[in-house]
Design a protein around this motif. Structure first.
Motif, PDB file in Angstrom:
ATOM      1  N   HIS A   1      34.596  53.625  40.729  1.00 10.99           N
ATOM      2  CA  HIS A   1      35.410  52.590  41.372  1.00 10.99           C
ATOM      3  C   HIS A   1      34.899  52.241  42.777  1.00 10.99           C
ATOM      4  O   HIS A   1      35.657  51.777  43.624  1.00 10.99           O
ATOM      5  CB  HIS A   1      36.870  53.044  41.433  1.00 10.99           C
ATOM      6  CG  HIS A   1      37.445  53.363  40.086  1.00 10.99           C
ATOM      7  ND1 HIS A   1      37.617  52.418  39.109  1.00 10.99           N
ATOM      8  CD2 HIS A   1      37.846  54.550  39.558  1.00 10.99           C
ATOM      9  CE1 HIS A   1      38.124  52.981  38.026  1.00 10.99           C
ATOM     10  NE2 HIS A   1      38.261  54.277  38.266  1.00 10.99           N
ATOM     11  N   THR A   2      33.599  52.437  43.000  1.00  5.94           N
ATOM     12  CA  THR A   2      33.000  52.182  44.305  1.00  5.94           C
ATOM     13  C   THR A   2      32.147  50.926  44.275  1.00  5.94           C
ATOM     14  O   THR A   2      31.282  50.777  43.405  1.00  5.94           O
ATOM     15  CB  THR A   2      32.126  53.376  44.737  1.00  5.94           C
ATOM     16  OG1 THR A   2      32.933  54.561  44.758  1.00  5.94           O
ATOM     17  CG2 THR A   2      31.519  53.131  46.115  1.00  5.94           C
ATOM     18  N   PHE A   3      32.357  50.041  45.229  1.00  2.00           N
ATOM     19  CA  PHE A   3      31.553  48.825  45.329  1.00  2.00           C
ATOM     20  C   PHE A   3      30.275  49.109  46.121  1.00  2.00           C
ATOM     21  O   PHE A   3      30.288  49.817  47.133  1.00  2.00           O
ATOM     22  CB  PHE A   3      32.337  47.717  46.028  1.00  2.00           C
ATOM     23  CG  PHE A   3      31.503  46.502  46.345  1.00  2.00           C
ATOM     24  CD1 PHE A   3      31.210  45.574  45.360  1.00  2.00           C
ATOM     25  CD2 PHE A   3      30.983  46.308  47.626  1.00  2.00           C
ATOM     26  CE1 PHE A   3      30.419  44.462  45.633  1.00  2.00           C
ATOM     27  CE2 PHE A   3      30.196  45.208  47.909  1.00  2.00           C
ATOM     28  CZ  PHE A   3      29.916  44.280  46.911  1.00  2.00           C
TER      29      PHE A   3
ATOM     30  N   GLY B   1      33.658  38.931  39.019  1.00  2.00           N
ATOM     31  CA  GLY B   1      33.732  38.671  40.445  1.00  2.00           C
ATOM     32  C   GLY B   1      33.711  39.961  41.244  1.00  2.00           C
ATOM     33  O   GLY B   1      33.906  41.061  40.703  1.00  2.00           O
ATOM     34  N   GLN B   2      33.478  39.844  42.546  1.00  2.05           N
ATOM     35  CA  GLN B   2      33.433  41.022  43.409  1.00  2.05           C
ATOM     36  C   GLN B   2      34.748  41.782  43.321  1.00  2.05           C
ATOM     37  O   GLN B   2      35.822  41.220  43.499  1.00  2.05           O
ATOM     38  CB  GLN B   2      33.144  40.616  44.850  1.00  2.05           C
ATOM     39  CG  GLN B   2      32.991  41.797  45.795  1.00  2.05           C
ATOM     40  CD  GLN B   2      32.445  41.383  47.152  1.00  2.05           C
ATOM     41  OE1 GLN B   2      31.511  40.606  47.242  1.00  2.05           O
ATOM     42  NE2 GLN B   2      33.045  41.909  48.213  1.00  2.05           N
ATOM     43  N   GLY B   3      34.672  43.065  43.035  1.00  2.00           N
ATOM     44  CA  GLY B   3      35.859  43.899  42.934  1.00  2.00           C
ATOM     45  C   GLY B   3      36.567  43.836  41.604  1.00  2.00           C
ATOM     46  O   GLY B   3      37.564  44.538  41.393  1.00  2.00           O
ATOM     47  N   GLU B   4      36.086  43.035  40.676  1.00  2.00           N
ATOM     48  CA  GLU B   4      36.737  42.882  39.368  1.00  2.00           C
ATOM     49  C   GLU B   4      36.280  44.010  38.444  1.00  2.00           C
ATOM     50  O   GLU B   4      35.165  44.002  37.929  1.00  2.00           O
ATOM     51  CB  GLU B   4      36.387  41.526  38.762  1.00  2.00           C
ATOM     52  CG  GLU B   4      37.111  41.237  37.459  1.00  2.00           C
ATOM     53  CD  GLU B   4      36.810  39.849  36.908  1.00  2.00           C
ATOM     54  OE1 GLU B   4      37.406  39.495  35.874  1.00  2.00           O
ATOM     55  OE2 GLU B   4      35.983  39.131  37.519  1.00  2.00           O
TER      56      GLU B   4
ATOM     57  N   GLU C   1      37.344  50.640  32.866  1.00  2.37           N
ATOM     58  CA  GLU C   1      37.467  49.998  34.173  1.00  2.37           C
ATOM     59  C   GLU C   1      36.537  50.695  35.156  1.00  2.37           C
ATOM     60  O   GLU C   1      36.641  51.899  35.382  1.00  2.37           O
ATOM     61  CB  GLU C   1      38.908  50.047  34.660  1.00  2.37           C
ATOM     62  CG  GLU C   1      39.856  49.228  33.799  1.00  2.37           C
ATOM     63  CD  GLU C   1      41.250  49.114  34.400  1.00  2.37           C
ATOM     64  OE1 GLU C   1      41.415  49.491  35.586  1.00  2.37           O
ATOM     65  OE2 GLU C   1      42.149  48.656  33.689  1.00  2.37           O
ATOM     66  N   LEU C   2      35.621  49.921  35.708  1.00  6.05           N
ATOM     67  CA  LEU C   2      34.713  50.443  36.733  1.00  6.05           C
ATOM     68  C   LEU C   2      34.160  49.269  37.524  1.00  6.05           C
ATOM     69  O   LEU C   2      34.310  48.109  37.135  1.00  6.05           O
ATOM     70  CB  LEU C   2      33.588  51.281  36.113  1.00  6.05           C
ATOM     71  CG  LEU C   2      32.749  50.716  34.959  1.00  6.05           C
ATOM     72  CD1 LEU C   2      31.765  49.662  35.426  1.00  6.05           C
ATOM     73  CD2 LEU C   2      31.989  51.846  34.275  1.00  6.05           C
ATOM     74  N   ASP C   3      33.536  49.584  38.639  1.00 13.61           N
ATOM     75  CA  ASP C   3      32.960  48.529  39.465  1.00 13.61           C
ATOM     76  C   ASP C   3      31.553  48.211  38.966  1.00 13.61           C
ATOM     77  O   ASP C   3      30.669  49.058  39.026  1.00 13.61           O
ATOM     78  CB  ASP C   3      32.911  48.957  40.932  1.00 13.61           C
ATOM     79  CG  ASP C   3      32.703  47.769  41.860  1.00 13.61           C
ATOM     80  OD1 ASP C   3      31.679  47.063  41.686  1.00 13.61           O
ATOM     81  OD2 ASP C   3      33.554  47.525  42.732  1.00 13.61           O
TER      82      ASP C   3
END
Length: 390
Positions: free
Chosen positions: A173-175, A241-244, A269-271
């Protein structure tokens, strides 16, 4: 994100992080379901294709498998096996559900680069330094010595940033941005001088995406959308999109692990920023087939650029006999001839895809990365079955 993975490369192919799902499946019957494409009726079901998916679940322990097969006339048949959600033991796999297509993204990125080559805006044999001055530096690494062609062909010698990625639970979950990925890559030394070898590296496509951005003024995701997704009306393909971190449409859950062969946990669900131009796209298998067909039909590239894309070199570490072009893999088939495509691995999903010169296309996906080489080859064999069996 890669066609092949090694040691702790989270997005590469041969290493694996799945465990047997046989106990979880509890003897559930795998079901193949028909589905027509948007523009053509469904083709007749094929028992061998269905059986190959059943084997991926029953023999190799994947939680689920799904496939879409498009014949030469554009008729489509979709297949499923296993469970779509391990938390719901009787959960059906969504027919033609969306998946993270991972390194299949590279073929879309390469297509955009080659479109810009055809427009005279990028030179295949122009150095990376021309477009990204001062960026590519490290031990044995210099952008003055690396060409755009070498990026797309994986002959640059650039180290692969996925080799230094942390375990899945730490990055899920890290961008990150492209420059974070490049920083990781350039901490390592070059694998070989540019043009003197072949080695799969996601770093090459991170740079290719930045070159597209520098030339067009827009990020690679927008260019893929404007130049490929929208013109082909790939309604079920998109750039997150960014963060999606979610998947927008119906989809099977994907599963990953922190250690090869370790316990699986939900990685749906992950970045996806860890993929970027090398592996960020999400699509339905049938959309991948439509893209491959259009590409080989010359609807996206001019003849000169399509010829360049299909000019291949020998590879190191891919399946025996596979050759690599500019973002595309040439794969010999058991029934004769070859298929053209580009598979992808991202924690939670693996897919293999291809289109023949006669126009038959197939995409096969599973919802965990393989835990053994035998399981990985099982996915390759399922693709071969889909392309060779009438």
């Amino acid at each position: 994100m890669s066609q092949h993975r090694a040691s702790r490369s989270r997005l590469r192919r041969r290493s694996a992080i799945a465990v047997s799902a046989l106990a979880v499946l509890g003897g559930m019957v795998a079901v193949g379901l028909p589905s027509a494409s948007a523009d053509q009726p469904a083709a007749r079901p094929n028992a061998k294709v269905q059986r190959s998916l059943d084997d991926l679940v029953g023999d190799h322990g994947f939680p689920a498998a799904l496939a879409s097969v498009r014949d030469e006339k554009g008729h489509t048949r979709n297949y499923t096996a296993g469970v779509g959600d391990r938390a719901k033991k009787r959960s059906r796999v969504p027919v033609d559900g969306q998946i993270r297509i991972a390194s299949t993204t590279k073929l879309y990125t390469s297509t955009v680069v080659l479109q810009l080559v055809g427009e005279g805006r990028i030179g295949l044999d122009t150095t990376v330094e021309t477009y990204l001055p001062g960026l590519v530096r490290g031990e044995g690494i210099d952008g003055h010595d690396i060409t755009v062609r070498q990026l797309l062909q994986h002959t640059s010698g650039l180290p692969n940033y996925t080799e230094t990625m942390p375990k899945l639970s730490e990055w899920q979950h890290t961008f990150v941005d492209d420059y974070d990925l490049l920083d990781k890559a350039f901490e390592e030394k070059a694998s070989f001088p540019p043009g003197k070898g072949w080695e799969y590296s996601n770093t090459n496509y991170t740079l290719a995406g930045l070159i597209v951005q520098k030339v067009t003024g827009r990020p690679i995701g927008e260019e893929i959308t404007d130049r490929i997704i929208e013109p082909l009306r790939l309604r079920h393909t998109y750039w997150p999109g960014q963060g999606e971190q979610t998947i927008r449409e119906r989809h099977p859950h994907g599963y990953g692990s922190d250690t090869p062969g370790g316990p699986l946990f939900d990685a749906t669900e992950l970045d996806p920023s860890w993929g970027g131009a090398a592996g960020q796209l999400i699509a339905r298998p049938s959309d991948v087939n439509r893209f491959l067909t259009a590409l080989m039909d010359g609807k996206l590239l001019r003849p000169a650029q399509l010829k360049e894309m299909r000019t291949t070199v020998e590879t190191k570490g891919l399946h025996d006999g596979w050759r690599y072009g500019l973002g595309i893999v040439e794969m010999p088939l058991s029934c004769g001839g070859v298929a053209w495509g580009h598979g992808g691995d991202f924690d939670g999903y693996e897919n293999r895809n291809g289109v023949t010169d006669t126009g038959r296309a197939a995409t096969v996906a599973v919802t965990a990365l393989p835990s053994t080489l035998k399981a990985a080859e099982g996915v390759n064999a399922a693709l071969d079955t889909a392309l060779c069996t009438r």
